[in-house]
Design a protein around this motif. Structure first.
Motif, PDB file in Angstrom:
ATOM      1  N   THR A   8       1.413  -1.390   0.101  1.00 49.29           N
ATOM      2  CA  THR A   8      -0.248   0.210   0.504  1.00 49.29           C
ATOM      3  C   THR A   8       0.721   1.350   0.183  1.00 49.29           C
ATOM      4  O   THR A   8       0.701   2.096  -0.552  1.00 49.29           O
ATOM      5  CB  THR A   8      -0.786   0.311   0.737  1.00 49.29           C
ATOM      6  N   SER A   9       1.915   1.410   0.902  1.00 44.74           N
ATOM      7  CA  SER A   9       2.933   2.324   1.200  1.00 44.74           C
ATOM      8  C   SER A   9       3.426   2.298  -0.465  1.00 44.74           C
ATOM      9  O   SER A   9       3.665   3.794  -0.780  1.00 44.74           O
ATOM     10  CB  SER A   9       3.417   1.880   2.135  1.00 44.74           C
ATOM     11  N   LYS A  12       2.056   4.659  -3.562  1.00 45.50           N
ATOM     12  CA  LYS A  12       1.031   6.253  -2.782  1.00 45.50           C
ATOM     13  C   LYS A  12       1.485   7.312  -3.518  1.00 45.50           C
ATOM     14  O   LYS A  12       2.280   6.938  -4.223  1.00 45.50           O
ATOM     15  CB  LYS A  12       1.471   6.602  -1.276  1.00 45.50           C
ATOM     16  N   LYS A 153       1.036   2.331 -10.791  1.00 47.83           N
ATOM     17  CA  LYS A 153       1.911   3.472  -9.950  1.00 47.83           C
ATOM     18  C   LYS A 153       3.405   3.446 -11.668  1.00 47.83           C
ATOM     19  O   LYS A 153       3.638   4.331 -11.588  1.00 47.83           O
ATOM     20  CB  LYS A 153       2.753   2.405  -8.833  1.00 47.83           C
ATOM     21  N   TYR A 230      -4.828   6.458  -3.836  1.00 46.55           N
ATOM     22  CA  TYR A 230      -3.373   6.748  -4.390  1.00 46.55           C
ATOM     23  C   TYR A 230      -2.718   7.682  -3.565  1.00 46.55           C
ATOM     24  O   TYR A 230      -1.955   7.945  -3.268  1.00 46.55           O
ATOM     25  CB  TYR A 230      -3.102   6.399  -5.496  1.00 46.55           C
ATOM     26  N   ARG A 232      -1.217   9.949  -1.047  1.00 46.05           N
ATOM     27  CA  ARG A 232      -0.559   9.795   0.565  1.00 46.05           C
ATOM     28  C   ARG A 232      -1.140  10.231   1.781  1.00 46.05           C
ATOM     29  O   ARG A 232      -1.206  10.317   3.209  1.00 46.05           O
ATOM     30  CB  ARG A 232       0.929  10.464   0.444  1.00 46.05           C
TER      31      ARG A 232
END
Length: 482
Positions: A8-9, A12, A153, A230, A232
């Motif tokens: 998940t990180s 972002k 991404k 997505y 942060r």
């Protein structure tokens, strides 16, 4: 093995990346066609009025998405989610479907313009709507499809690089025209030139004629909102939306107005698309046209990438929320929504084939893309107005609530004006696309063993189908042309 938290990180996006998605989504084919599109409709004064209206209206929409990102942080995929939360499942479905269809049609306009640009060197491509041009475009559509399925991404990172690269020729165009600006030419173009009536009514019609063009170039203002899941930080969604919008507005207005200071309006009107190439060529010679052509191809491919991502994202999130058929929930190991991407590429391919029957493929796809986007924008603005009124007892400062109410109200009025400016023809053409799309809603409801339509929803469906039938009659009889 990567943990869920780590996965998940890594997905972002930062504020610069989100802002690049907004700019990358808006700066595409439209900016390269602005000189001719505006010259066909109006002179300098009309252009100033048009950009003032479009800039204000779209800024209000940008503020709407900023407000909704903060007020309703749990809603993902922006446009679709807001419509569903505000007005129910079928309107929410129509918003998702219309937004997706608009993105697909807009992507077709990109391929048309690329092939039209290449047609300057390879005559077989013509204006981008020849059989060879369409065939090459279809191959390119599926080549991009294979790249995108490697991961959202990765594609977003590519888009960020392309956004920087494509802005270079556009900014150089602005600088060169600013240096070459001729006040006399600009003055002659102020009222449009020629023997015309410049009453308020005439100016209104000139401005109205530019509205779908301005909508087209501003499509993507909601880009960060679509990718809210997505981000942060949730606050970055709104900031990216406004930063991206203000940057792009300055670019669009500069390209349009500076062109009036280089060539007479009649010559701008007669330029081949992409008209920016002809304008720069008139100042610096042949290399200017080539320079803009290269910039256009980079720009349009970047915008195509961003819009394909956004289109698939809307279908995927809607399916995940059980508002689209279950097959659209499928994704791969890279996190790409595979089924949604296949459906997106398939519609783009189908519309490319339709352009073979069009008299002016670029204008047709531009205006249809804009018209399809109006319902999703109207529903999002309407939802913002609805919650601003509903939250009047919120402990937030009254000044902020009042500001949010005014912003949402202006955004609603602006989108209603755009629907009026689009005209009956494009409203009916939109119905032709919306009507068969309703079968996806029926399929979704059957998967859940639910009644397909409530009485109000059925009434809405009947109106859409009636509009589609009338539109088909218009196409067959010839009073509606593509």
């Amino acid at each position: 093995m990567t943990t869920t938290t780590e996965t998940t990180s890594t997905r972002k996006m930062s504020l610069p990346t989100l802002t690049a998605m907004v700019v990358g989504s808006m700066v595409g084919a439209g900016v390269f066609s602005l000189p001719r599109n505006f010259a066909q409709a109006t002179g300098v004064f009309g252009a100033i009025v048009a950009w003032a209206i479009a800039g204000t209206g779209m800024l209000m929409l940008a503020f709407v998405f900023q407000t909704l990102a903060v007020r309703r942080p749990k809603l993902d995929a922006g446009v679709y989610a807001y419509a569903k939360a505000g007005f129910g499942e079928f309107p929410g479905f129509l918003s998702a479907f219309g937004y997706w269809a608009s993105a697909c049609v807009g992507n077709v306009s990109y391929w048309v313009l690329i092939k039209s640009t290449l047609g300057l060197v390879f005559p077989a491509f013509g204006e981008g709507d020849t059989l060879l041009a369409v065939a090459v475009s279809i191959v390119a559509v599926w080549a991009f499809h294979l790249m995108i399925v490697r991961g959202v991404k990765e594609a977003a990172f590519i888009n960020q690089i392309v956004t920087v690269a494509k802005l270079v020729p556009i900014l150089m165009f602005i600088v060169i025209l600013a240096v070459s600006f001729e006040a006399g030419v600009f003055g002659d173009n102020f009222w449009g030139g020629g023997d015309r009536d410049y009453s308020a009514g005439d100016i209104f019609e000139q401005v109205r004629a530019t509205m779908l063009v301005t909508v087209f170039v501003f499509l993507g203002v909601e880009g960060a909102s679509v990718y809210s899941r997505y981000a942060r930080r949730r606050t970055d969604v709104g900031r990216a939306t406004v930063l991206g919008f203000l940057s792009v507005l300055a670019i669009f207005a500069s390209v349009t107005l500076l062109s009036y200071g280089v060539l007479p309006r009649a010559e701008l009107d007669g330029l081949r698309q992409p008209s920016m190439a002809g304008v720069l060529e008139s100042v610096v010679g042949g290399w200017g046209s080539t320079f803009i052509a290269i910039g256009l191809i980079i720009s349009v491919l970047g915008a195509y990438l961003a819009w394909t991502l956004m289109a698939a994202e809307v279908l995927y999130v809607a399916a995940r929320d059980d508002d689209m058929p279950a097959f659209l929930k499928r994704d791969n190991a890279h996190g790409s929504p595979t089924s949604a991407l296949v459906m997106t590429s398939a519609l783009i391919t189908a519309v490319l084939v339709v352009t073979l029957l069009s008299e002016d493929a670029f204008t047709f796809t531009l205006e249809l893309c804009s018209a399809l986007s109006l319902v999703p924008y109207l529903l999002a603005a309407g939802y913002a107005l609805k919650i601003a009124v509903a939250d009047r007892n919120d402990p937030s400062p009254p000044r902020r609530l009042g500001r949010e109410t005014v912003i949402a109200a202006v955004a609603v009025v602006y989108t209603l004006f755009l629907i009026f400016a689009a005209g009956l023809e494009y409203l009916l053409l939109s119905c032709i696309i919306y009507a068969p799309g309703a079968t996806l809603f029926v399929l979704t409801r059957r998967e859940q063993n639910k009644r397909p339509f409530s009485p109000p929803e059925l009434t809405l469906l009947v109106l859409i189908v009636a509009g589609a039938v009338l539109g088909l009659i218009g196409l067959i009889s010839g009073w509606i042309t593509i």
